[in-house]
Design a protein around this motif. Structure first.
Motif, PDB file in Angstrom:
ATOM      1  N   LYS A   1      14.327  77.282 -15.481  1.00 37.68           N
ATOM      2  CA  LYS A   1      15.705  76.891 -16.017  1.00 37.68           C
ATOM      3  C   LYS A   1      16.754  78.087 -15.473  1.00 37.68           C
ATOM      4  CE  LYS A   1      13.775  75.100 -20.188  1.00 37.68           C
ATOM      5  NZ  LYS A   1      13.100  75.502 -21.476  1.00 37.68           N
ATOM      6  N   LEU A   2      16.303  79.123 -15.584  1.00 36.31           N
ATOM      7  CA  LEU A   2      17.298  80.344 -15.204  1.00 36.31           C
ATOM      8  C   LEU A   2      17.518  80.192 -13.768  1.00 36.31           C
ATOM      9  CD1 LEU A   2      16.410  82.741 -17.898  1.00 36.31           C
ATOM     10  CD2 LEU A   2      18.511  82.263 -17.332  1.00 36.31           C
ATOM     11  N   MET A   3      16.111  79.891 -13.172  1.00 33.43           N
ATOM     12  CA  MET A   3      16.270  80.118 -11.450  1.00 33.43           C
ATOM     13  C   MET A   3      17.086  78.763 -11.039  1.00 33.43           C
ATOM     14  SD  MET A   3      12.878  78.537  -9.404  1.00 33.43           S
ATOM     15  CE  MET A   3      12.464  78.660  -7.645  1.00 33.43           C
ATOM     16  N   MET A   4      17.012  77.446 -11.683  1.00 31.45           N
ATOM     17  CA  MET A   4      17.561  76.301 -11.336  1.00 31.45           C
ATOM     18  C   MET A   4      19.000  76.549 -11.249  1.00 31.45           C
ATOM     19  SD  MET A   4      16.729  72.604 -12.733  1.00 31.45           S
ATOM     20  CE  MET A   4      15.030  72.449 -12.009  1.00 31.45           C
ATOM     21  N   ASN A   5      19.631  77.510 -12.214  1.00 28.22           N
ATOM     22  CA  ASN A   5      20.955  77.819 -12.404  1.00 28.22           C
ATOM     23  C   ASN A   5      21.374  78.884 -11.701  1.00 28.22           C
ATOM     24  OD1 ASN A   5      22.308  75.962 -14.779  1.00 28.22           O
ATOM     25  ND2 ASN A   5      20.110  76.039 -15.150  1.00 28.22           N
TER      26      ASN A   5
ATOM     27  N   ALA B   1      14.174  87.185  -2.354  1.00 27.30           N
ATOM     28  CA  ALA B   1      14.934  86.374  -3.519  1.00 27.30           C
ATOM     29  C   ALA B   1      14.447  86.565  -4.795  1.00 27.30           C
ATOM     30  CB  ALA B   1      15.149  85.209  -3.016  1.00 27.30           C
ATOM     31  N   ILE B   2      13.603  87.478  -5.016  1.00 30.19           N
ATOM     32  CA  ILE B   2      13.031  87.542  -6.371  1.00 30.19           C
ATOM     33  C   ILE B   2      12.635  88.982  -6.503  1.00 30.19           C
ATOM     34  CG2 ILE B   2      10.537  87.164  -5.718  1.00 30.19           C
ATOM     35  CD1 ILE B   2      10.005  86.132  -8.497  1.00 30.19           C
ATOM     36  N   TYR B   3      12.812  89.689  -7.673  1.00 24.56           N
ATOM     37  CA  TYR B   3      12.396  91.180  -7.806  1.00 24.56           C
ATOM     38  C   TYR B   3      11.161  91.469  -8.600  1.00 24.56           C
ATOM     39  CZ  TYR B   3      17.219  91.623  -5.974  1.00 24.56           C
ATOM     40  OH  TYR B   3      18.202  91.713  -5.130  1.00 24.56           O
TER      41      TYR B   3
ATOM     42  N   LEU C   1      18.579  85.293 -10.530  1.00 23.11           N
ATOM     43  CA  LEU C   1      17.517  85.771  -9.768  1.00 23.11           C
ATOM     44  C   LEU C   1      16.485  86.278 -10.944  1.00 23.11           C
ATOM     45  CD1 LEU C   1      19.654  85.485  -7.498  1.00 23.11           C
ATOM     46  CD2 LEU C   1      19.047  87.618  -6.594  1.00 23.11           C
ATOM     47  N   THR C   2      15.374  86.296 -10.546  1.00 28.60           N
ATOM     48  CA  THR C   2      14.184  86.624 -11.570  1.00 28.60           C
ATOM     49  C   THR C   2      13.653  88.109 -11.118  1.00 28.60           C
ATOM     50  OG1 THR C   2      13.318  84.374 -11.455  1.00 28.60           O
ATOM     51  CG2 THR C   2      11.936  86.075 -12.305  1.00 28.60           C
ATOM     52  N   LEU C   3      13.739  88.819 -12.474  1.00 27.67           N
ATOM     53  CA  LEU C   3      13.105  90.044 -12.517  1.00 27.67           C
ATOM     54  C   LEU C   3      12.001  89.888 -13.252  1.00 27.67           C
ATOM     55  CD1 LEU C   3      13.037  93.217 -12.432  1.00 27.67           C
ATOM     56  CD2 LEU C   3      14.556  93.374 -14.337  1.00 27.67           C
ATOM     57  N   GLY C   4      10.704  89.979 -12.559  1.00 27.38           N
ATOM     58  CA  GLY C   4       9.484  89.644 -13.349  1.00 27.38           C
ATOM     59  C   GLY C   4       8.406  90.462 -12.804  1.00 27.38           C
TER      60      GLY C   4
END
Length: 812
Positions: free
Chosen positions: A656-660, A683-685, A663-666
């Protein structure tokens, strides 16, 4: 329904008069909401009837999705969107002096779920209807939701969530479809003159299950499916009979409540015997009522029972509804005279199972004595299933007692529900590629060896219409302007946005939309907490159920580290941040509640310190819900998905957050792995231990939290603030248990092991956030690839590969 704003205004005004008895000028927001809901419901009902009639006529195969949770949120806005009425209604209400957004706030979030499992079920129902695949839900109509979370002096306090305190506009009570569910008593076994065994259930307690149907509206088609929610209700005869049976020792109301408590609370506390009993009772209540209802629907087709799997698919969402398997066996054998072999063939061919965990301790088990006492006939059936399964294992490997004991459904005094689900179904799926591989190679390897073709992967999905089109209209409008509106029904078309990744004007507009959403989120935060946040700061968001493996503690320790650096190191530089948390801890989960207290304590210290104003704020938003998520997600810059690798089955918040555009910190855990595969390294951390490393430590040992503590001054200084005199502990023992979880009990979730890497990754994020054009391009790349996780696509995979159902075009 309405061809113009004027038509809506006329219809709404008339409905207000006939439903409430008021004119527009004197109507309250509550009046307007109820009237609007009734007006929309009138239109839905026509399509609902047509859908049911067409299914009865054409007899397509249908799926029935059993779940203890359906976290559907509010339905007014979503229904208006799917009915293509949103703009007309919004404009018409404005002309009448109302705000659609305000009317949406009148609706209570339906208290039917807690977390990702329940939201997944809701997304799946939405997608089934929107792509025209015949399917319905079966759940429980809880009188009270999980709980209403209040923060008092920073501590979580649980209050009842009376979400049904006002009439629920969307439900329809169907007393004519009520069924009886039986508990306790004993089974009398007999033999017919033909030598066939008979089983008669006697001296049982009887509960009446009454269905309340909620329509599930497809997107811009005529399809309306049903979410059937079961309520435990007692008739006067039931309660008087029970009172008599108990020698008139109690009063009418007491006995009435004892029968109705089955559907009172979502997940009653099972830390004591009565709670365990009630929870198992709930599970059987859902299953028995649902199976009886499905069999009634099937029998109206006037087809032989042998064709049941050709017309019906029963799907169990995690192990909570796994009693579908023995209950269907009971109904076929005891009530319809079928042989064991034929009933077993029908059951296995009809039932499929989704597993939602890699945590062995989370796999559901029930004490033999409790199952036998509460569900005597079902226990007999489970025993027989277990005996026959163990015999088949013996034939494969005579003498291999260890293997049989590990795979048995009944062992060590427990009924193992996941084992029953695997043995009694034809399909078992994980919910992310990594999760499924862990199931096959480790957690359920022995079952995979027995049933290799039974295991599949179906990565979770989210309905992009709810979580982007409705939740973030400014972003949806920008996307549609750029690539057209085909993506709303074909979410994979979001990839067309990649053509814009070097378009400076488009990227600038993307940044403006995010800033607009952050301003709205900041206003919401101010309204709820009275905390003023800087919308130019980076909004770092951690929203999910509070659990040790989700590692809100790691996030909190990092904030403590930053605070110390800002206070003690004049040369320390950081990008201004607003840390936003929202989470509920299970009422009996002591550790999780302590983490909430730590976060709220950190917030008090940080937010009141004038030395760091403009650099950092910490916010904990109480009573997290679907409607709150809809406010937070569009304004998020950084999505915290930092679970201990191998522990999170999939996640849907990350999608959901990606779609909006966040950027993912994971960690490389759950569906984060698939997000990484799509968007690439830039494009991701990602950070932290891999799942292989975590699993190696778990199986072979070798991790010492004490060594990490001793060797890293930052770890030692930060952790010591939990127990030594600091702005957070102030010399108390408040957080001693958190300290002990890390040091004394060796940091089960590897918080300290990943701490240094987490700090470094956060520093890199802080730098990158200042490079606005590049950041917006990374945001666009995430949005463009998020269509991969649309539940429309996921549900089509279930339909073709597990359920074997086909789309039906509803025609009015």
């Amino acid at each position: 329904m309405f061809n113009s704003k004027e038509e809506f205004i006329q219809a709404f005004s008339e409905k207000l008069r006939t439903t409430i008895g008021k004119e527009v000028e004197t109507a309250t927001e509550q009046d307007a909401y109820r009237s609007l809901g009734a007006l929309v419901k009138d239109h839905i009902n026509k399509n609902w009837l047509q859908t049911n009639q067409q299914y009865e006529k054409e007899q397509p195969k249908q799926v029935y999705y059993f779940s203890m949770e359906f976290l559907i949120g509010r339905l007014l806005g979503n229904n208006l969107l799917n009915l293509q009425m949103l703009s007309i209604v919004r404009e018409g209400l404005t002309d009448l002096g109302f705000s659609l957004a305000d009317l949406e706030e009148v609706e209570n979030d339906a208290g039917l779920g807690n977390g990702g499992l329940g939201r997944l079920a809701a997304c799946f129902l939405d997608s089934l209807a929107s792509v025209g695949l015949p399917g319905h839900g079966h759940g429980i109509r809880y009188r009270y939701g999980m709980f209403d979370q209040k923060l008092i002096d920073g501590y979580q306090v649980e209050l009842p969530d009376p979400w049904l305190s006002e009439p629920y506009v969307w439900e329809v009570r169907r007393p004519e479809d009520a069924v009886e569910v039986r508990f306790g008593g004993y089974v009398d076994t007999g033999v017919t003159p033909e030598g066939q065994l008979t089983f008669e259930h006697k001296n049982y307690e009887q509960v009446r299950a009454v269905p309340y149907d909620v329509p599930v509206v497809g997107y811009q088609n005529e399809t309306v499916h049903t979410l059937r929610l079961w309520s435990a209700e007692a008739t006067q005869d039931d309660t008087l009979a029970l009172a008599y049976k108990q020698s008139m020792s109690g009063n009418y109301l007491t006995h009435k409540r004892s029968l109705e408590e089955t559907s009172d609370f979502l997940y009653p506390d099972d830390s004591h015997e009565e709670g365990k009993r009630l929870r198992l009772k709930q599970e059987y209540f859902l299953v028995s009522a649902g199976v009886q209802s499905v069999l009634r629907s099937f029998e109206r087709m006037e087809l032989p029972l042998s064709s049941f799997p050709e017309k019906i698919a029963l799907h169990i969402n995690d192990t909570h509804p796994v009693l579908v398997i023995p209950e269907l066996m009971r109904a076929l054998i005891d009530e319809r005279g079928m042989s064991w072999e034929d009933a077993w063939e029908i059951t296995q061919s009809s039932v499929s199972y989704t597993n939602h965990t890699t945590l062995r301790e989370a796999l559901e088990t029930w004490p033999i004595g409790l199952v036998r006492e509460l569900l005597p006939r079902l226990y007999m059936i489970i025993e027989e299933i277990n005996e026959r399964f163990c015999q088949s294992l013996w034939k494969q490997g005579p003498g291999d007692f260890d293997r049989i004991a590990q795979l048995a459904i009944i062992a060590d005094g427990q009924v193992k529900m996941a084992h029953l689900a695997i043995v009694g179904s034809h399909s078992v799926n994980g919910v992310a590629k990594l999760h499924t591989e862990i199931l096959k190679s480790r957690e359920m390897k022995k079952f995979y060896d027995v049933f290799p073709k039974r295991f599949t992967n179906k990565t979770n999905g989210i309905t992009h219409r709810r979580w982007l089109v409705h939740t973030n209209q400014p972003l949806a409008d920008q996307i549609t302007e750029a690539i057209g509106d085909h993506w709303i029904t074909q979410p994979e078309r979001l990839q067309d946005l990649l053509a814009k990744k070097d378009d400076s004007a488009f990227l600038d507009q993307l940044g403006k939309v995010k800033q607009q959403n952050k301003q709205q989120l900041a206003a919401f935060i101010k309204d709820v907490t009275d905390i003023t946040v800087d919308t130019q700061s980076m909004f770092d968001v951690h929203i999910k159920r509070l659990h040790g493996y989700k590692r809100q503690l790691l996030n909190a320790l990092h904030i403590m580290y930053l605070y110390h650096e800002l206070k003690s190191n004049p040369s320390f530089e950081m990008t201004p941040r607003t840390f936003i948390f929202a989470a509920k801890a299970a009422p009996s989960y002591y550790f999780a509640k302590k983490v909430i207290k730590l976060i709220t304590t950190i917030a008090d210290v940080v937010n009141d310190d004038s030395d760091i104003q403009g650099l950092m704020k910490v916010v904990f938003l109480p009573n997290y819900s679907v409607s709150m998520a809809e406010k937070i997600i569009p304004g998020t810059d950084v999505s915290e998905q930092i679970s201990t690798a191998s522990k999170e089955a999939s996640g849907t918040g990350n999608m959901k957050l990606m779609m909006n555009g966040a950027l993912t910190l994971g960690t490389m855990d759950g569906a984060n792995v698939e997000i990484h595969d799509l968007v690439g390294d830039d494009a991701i951390y990602t950070f932290g231990l891999s799942s292989e490393e975590v699993l190696h430590y778990a199986h072979h040992g070798g991790y010492s939290a004490r060594k990490v503590y001793d060797s890293d001054a930052r770890v030692r200084r930060t952790v010591d603030q939990l127990v030594h005199y600091s702005p957070f502990s102030k010399g108390s023992t408040e957080f001693q248990d958190l300290y002990d979880s890390l040091i004394t009990y060796n940091d089960e979730y590897f918080v300290l092991k990943d701490f240094a890497n987490y700090i470094a990754t956060q520093q890199r994020i802080g730098y990158d956030y200042l490079q606005k054009r590049d950041w917006n391009m990374k945001s666009l790349i995430n949005i463009a690839h998020s269509g991969k996780f649309a539940s429309d696509l996921t549900i089509q995979q279930y339909a073709s590969q597990i359920w074997n159902i086909q789309p039906v075009n509803i025609v009015r």
